[in-house]
Design a protein around this motif. Structure first.
Motif, PDB file in Angstrom:
ATOM      1  N   LEU A  19       0.856  -1.185   0.000  1.00  0.00           N
ATOM      2  CA  LEU A  19       0.000   0.000   0.000  1.00  0.00           C
ATOM      3  C   LEU A  19       0.889   1.231   0.000  1.00  0.00           C
ATOM      4  CD1 LEU A  19      -2.521  -1.133   2.766  1.00  0.00           C
ATOM      5  CD2 LEU A  19      -2.804  -1.334   0.295  1.00  0.00           C
ATOM      6  N   ASP A  20       0.793   2.052  -1.052  1.00  0.00           N
ATOM      7  CA  ASP A  20       1.654   3.227  -1.114  1.00  0.00           C
ATOM      8  C   ASP A  20       0.987   4.421  -0.440  1.00  0.00           C
ATOM      9  OD1 ASP A  20      -0.235   4.215  -2.875  1.00  0.00           O
ATOM     10  OD2 ASP A  20       1.050   4.107  -4.642  1.00  0.00           O
ATOM     11  N   SER A  21       1.666   5.567  -0.478  1.00  0.00           N
ATOM     12  CA  SER A  21       1.204   6.761   0.235  1.00  0.00           C
ATOM     13  C   SER A  21      -0.192   7.183  -0.200  1.00  0.00           C
ATOM     14  CB  SER A  21       2.185   7.920  -0.012  1.00  0.00           C
ATOM     15  OG  SER A  21       3.464   7.605   0.439  1.00  0.00           O
ATOM     16  N   ARG A  22      -0.456   7.147  -1.496  1.00  0.00           N
ATOM     17  CA  ARG A  22      -1.763   7.584  -1.987  1.00  0.00           C
ATOM     18  C   ARG A  22      -2.860   6.657  -1.498  1.00  0.00           C
ATOM     19  NH1 ARG A  22       0.887   8.898  -7.465  1.00  0.00           N
ATOM     20  NH2 ARG A  22       0.544   6.701  -7.890  1.00  0.00           N
ATOM     21  N   THR A  23      -2.597   5.353  -1.547  1.00  0.00           N
ATOM     22  CA  THR A  23      -3.596   4.385  -1.106  1.00  0.00           C
ATOM     23  C   THR A  23      -3.913   4.572   0.369  1.00  0.00           C
ATOM     24  OG1 THR A  23      -2.830   2.775  -2.746  1.00  0.00           O
ATOM     25  CG2 THR A  23      -4.121   1.929  -0.893  1.00  0.00           C
ATOM     26  N   LEU A  24      -2.868   4.712   1.178  1.00  0.00           N
ATOM     27  CA  LEU A  24      -3.075   4.872   2.613  1.00  0.00           C
ATOM     28  C   LEU A  24      -3.779   6.189   2.925  1.00  0.00           C
ATOM     29  CD1 LEU A  24       0.391   3.575   3.848  1.00  0.00           C
ATOM     30  CD2 LEU A  24      -1.817   2.467   4.227  1.00  0.00           C
ATOM     31  N   ALA A  25      -3.353   7.278   2.284  1.00  0.00           N
ATOM     32  CA  ALA A  25      -3.986   8.570   2.520  1.00  0.00           C
ATOM     33  C   ALA A  25      -5.458   8.533   2.123  1.00  0.00           C
ATOM     34  CB  ALA A  25      -3.255   9.664   1.745  1.00  0.00           C
ATOM     35  N   GLY A  26      -5.750   7.992   0.953  1.00  0.00           N
ATOM     36  CA  GLY A  26      -7.131   7.908   0.503  1.00  0.00           C
ATOM     37  C   GLY A  26      -7.989   7.093   1.446  1.00  0.00           C
ATOM     38  N   THR A  27      -7.451   5.972   1.927  1.00  0.00           N
ATOM     39  CA  THR A  27      -8.186   5.127   2.871  1.00  0.00           C
ATOM     40  C   THR A  27      -8.463   5.876   4.162  1.00  0.00           C
ATOM     41  OG1 THR A  27      -7.167   3.140   1.936  1.00  0.00           O
ATOM     42  CG2 THR A  27      -8.134   2.950   4.129  1.00  0.00           C
ATOM     43  N   PHE A  28      -7.464   6.603   4.668  1.00  0.00           N
ATOM     44  CA  PHE A  28      -7.643   7.351   5.914  1.00  0.00           C
ATOM     45  C   PHE A  28      -8.690   8.448   5.755  1.00  0.00           C
ATOM     46  CE2 PHE A  28      -3.058   6.423   7.505  1.00  0.00           C
ATOM     47  CZ  PHE A  28      -3.462   5.146   7.892  1.00  0.00           C
ATOM     48  N   PHE A  29      -8.676   9.154   4.639  1.00  0.00           N
ATOM     49  CA  PHE A  29      -9.636  10.246   4.449  1.00  0.00           C
ATOM     50  C   PHE A  29     -11.066   9.722   4.334  1.00  0.00           C
ATOM     51  CE2 PHE A  29      -5.939  12.750   2.508  1.00  0.00           C
ATOM     52  CZ  PHE A  29      -5.682  13.414   3.700  1.00  0.00           C
ATOM     53  N   ILE A  30     -11.239   8.619   3.633  1.00  0.00           N
ATOM     54  CA  ILE A  30     -12.582   8.036   3.525  1.00  0.00           C
ATOM     55  C   ILE A  30     -13.059   7.546   4.885  1.00  0.00           C
ATOM     56  CG2 ILE A  30     -13.920   6.122   2.557  1.00  0.00           C
ATOM     57  CD1 ILE A  30     -12.205   6.365   0.024  1.00  0.00           C
TER      58      ILE A  30
END
Length: 219
Positions: A19-30
């Motif tokens: 899981l890269d930075s974008r995936t993790l950030a997107g998951t956290f924001f959702i």
């Protein structure tokens, strides 16, 4: 260097799934936005006679039925915004934008740790959260073109308009609240930016799964 390209990349591997930075950030924001919206909906339903028009959202942090749920939700909102903001920063490298996410996150954490009955501290942290969650939407708009940029500007702009209306109403001009009252005004500060965070998180997830999608603006 384009928006989503940096020399540093955060990658977390879970059972062989990277899981890269974008995936993790997107998951956290959702998770942040969907969780908080669900939490305040459930909390409002748990308090008999809760007044959506007249009551502040933060009143849910005072009622014994909902205090733990609401205040814990606020702290989690702040933590996830800090984490997501940092991971997003790893994709664009703009410190001023990271600062906006940080201030918004700290505002939410402070508002949760110091509930409404604590007085001035709660008001200060709540104002930080109200203000900087919407400013972070406007700041994030600088990283996009197209529909996502429009959504970011709309969400942040609407929220800030209602921050001003709330300030006018709380200063004694109750007419500034209009027919939606204090409670409705607060929700117009919070709801648009929470919906934006869901859209923003989904956008980041889509970008992480399709890095060949054209990137819009140069850094």
């Amino acid at each position: 260097m384009t928006q989503f390209e940096t020399s540093e990349r955060t990658t977390l591997s879970i059972r062989g799934v990277a899981l890269d930075s974008r995936t993790l950030a997107g998951t956290f924001f959702i998770a942040l936005a969907a969780g908080f919206m669900t939490g305040i909906m459930l909390a409002a339903a748990m308090v008999p006679g809760y007044d959506f028009q007249g009551a502040a959202i933060s009143d849910l942090g005072v009622f014994p039925e909902t205090a733990l749920l609401f205040n814990t939700s606020l702290v989690l909102v702040g933590v996830l915004n800090l984490a997501g903001g940092y991971l997003f920063y790893r994709t664009h490298g703009k410190r001023w934008l990271l600062a906006l996410f940080t201030l918004a996150g700290l505002g939410a954490i402070g508002a949760g740790l110091f509930p409404l009955y604590t007085g001035g501290l709660h008001g200060l942290f709540a104002l930080m959260a109200f203000l900087f969650f919407n400013v972070q939407a406007l700041g994030t708009a600088t990283r996009f073109d197209g529909a996502m940029r429009v959504l970011s500007v709309l969400a942040g702009g609407i929220g800030l308009v209602f921050v001003v209306l709330m300030a006018l109403g709380d200063a004694g001009n109750a007419a500034a609240f209009g027919p939606i009252g204090h409670g409705g005004t607060e929700r117009m500060i919070v709801y648009p930016v929470m919906l934006w965070l869901v859209a923003f998180g989904g956008y980041l997830l889509a970008k992480s799964e399709g890095s060949d999608v054209p990137t819009q603006r140069s850094a």
